[in-house]
Write an enzyme that holds these catalytic residues in place. Sequence first.
Site, mmCIF file in Angstrom:
data_model
loop_
_atom_site.group_PDB
_atom_site.id
_atom_site.type_symbol
_atom_site.label_atom_id
_atom_site.label_comp_id
_atom_site.label_asym_id
_atom_site.label_seq_id
_atom_site.Cartn_x
_atom_site.Cartn_y
_atom_site.Cartn_z
ATOM 1 N N GLN A 85 0.739 -1.254 -0.131
ATOM 2 C CA GLN A 85 0.391 0.598 0.041
ATOM 3 C C GLN A 85 0.582 1.278 0.165
ATOM 4 O O GLN A 85 2.309 0.517 0.410
ATOM 5 C CB GLN A 85 -1.048 -0.042 0.808
ATOM 6 C CG GLN A 85 -2.270 -1.231 1.450
ATOM 7 C CD GLN A 85 -3.074 -1.512 2.743
ATOM 8 O OE1 GLN A 85 -2.939 -0.866 3.037
ATOM 9 N NE2 GLN A 85 -3.840 -2.328 2.206
ATOM 10 N N SER A 93 -4.052 -9.574 5.379
ATOM 11 C CA SER A 93 -5.557 -8.669 4.558
ATOM 12 C C SER A 93 -6.765 -9.571 4.589
ATOM 13 O O SER A 93 -6.049 -10.300 3.575
ATOM 14 C CB SER A 93 -5.096 -7.763 3.408
ATOM 15 O OG SER A 93 -6.743 -7.161 2.938
ATOM 16 N N ASP A 250 -11.762 1.975 3.431
ATOM 17 C CA ASP A 250 -12.017 0.426 3.483
ATOM 18 C C ASP A 250 -13.250 -0.213 2.279
ATOM 19 O O ASP A 250 -14.403 0.638 3.136
ATOM 20 C CB ASP A 250 -11.601 -0.596 3.503
ATOM 21 C CG ASP A 250 -11.129 -1.694 3.407
ATOM 22 O OD1 ASP A 250 -11.445 -1.749 2.267
ATOM 23 O OD2 ASP A 250 -10.930 -2.256 3.867
ATOM 24 N N CYS A 254 -13.802 -5.628 5.676
ATOM 25 C CA CYS A 254 -11.996 -5.516 6.318
ATOM 26 C C CYS A 254 -12.490 -6.751 6.658
ATOM 27 O O CYS A 254 -12.863 -7.395 8.197
ATOM 28 C CB CYS A 254 -12.362 -4.359 6.908
ATOM 29 S SG CYS A 254 -10.509 -3.910 7.805
ATOM 30 N N THR A 256 -9.461 -8.597 8.143
ATOM 31 C CA THR A 256 -8.875 -8.516 9.307
ATOM 32 C C THR A 256 -8.887 -7.467 10.529
ATOM 33 O O THR A 256 -8.555 -7.596 11.754
ATOM 34 C CB THR A 256 -7.333 -7.760 8.916
ATOM 35 O OG1 THR A 256 -6.908 -6.954 8.367
ATOM 36 C CG2 THR A 256 -6.004 -8.784 7.928
#
Length: 346
Positions: A85, A93, A250, A254, A256
């Site tokens: 990223q 992730s 995001d 999500c 995680t």
Amino acid sequence: MRWKRTMQLLDVHAEGEIGKVAIGGVPKIPGATTAEKLAWLNSDPKGQELRRFLCLEPRGNPIGSVNLLLPPTHPEADAAFVILQPDQAHASSGSNSICVTTALLEAGIVEMQEPETIVTLETAAGLVRAKATCRDGRCERVELTMVPSFVHELDVSLDTRWGTISLDLAYGGVFYALVDVDQIGLTIEKHNAAALVAAGMELKAAINQAYPVVHPEIPAVSGVAYVMFRSVDPDGAVRTCTTMWPGRADRSPCGTGNSANLATLYARGKVAKGDVFTSRSIIGSEFRVGLKEVTSVGNRPAVIPTISGRGFTFGQQTVALDPFDPLAGGFAMTDVWGPSAGDIKG
């Protein structure tokens, strides 16, 4: 062509969150383990150069990640990967694991078996088991068995411009600060995305200064990576918005982050082994989140989460480095990337 480097990327998204997968041209990354490769990508100038090449303009954009497919070092793994990223390389992730599984199967890198294919992914945080439902040559849904997730500390207090807020610090593959969104006077809706991101970036900086965190068994994983805002919808679904540097939300619920949140729910006695619930993103897409097992990490109680969602391929591209390009090192501007983009050199 006079290109110095080329890489082939498969375009994939998981419930709206883009996770491109580098399926060709990935250079050799030093390190005996994926965790060591992660550490190299974050510390060595050549590793940082590779991240900038893929994640910053003119080749990259602020939305999504690039997953580097790597040779596995664990004997049980079918493939390894590290998530790139704009800020750094990350260990794990959920949405990117779904993207990588979808890419491996639909590109034929791992042979697809119908109606179900098991893919074992090696991440810097440990092994992630992916159970892919497959039909007519397509990966329809992926259920991930995530790495052990645990609470670092519940009900941490932080003085902010919104007053004193309470938050949880928890690990779900990376470290999260989990904040009930009503404390900052917002709701998790698309029209609030910019305000949520601005708050998340501000809180992340303050939290990392006040509360340093390090994984007890994986020193390469340290610091709060993301602030995730949470609430509960009228139908009982957990609504989430994970805020990501330098300034975006995001698009997926999500994986995680929900793993970390699951650990907090278990610590408070709100979920038990076998429970499954829905988590909904800021755009309305959904993951199914389950508590598969209870375990421990060091001396901390931990949970084994499952995350289920869908991945979709939508294109393929070749990115290249022209050695004569004065902007080849990558750049970002605050008009698109958000105020924190001013911290990016170049």
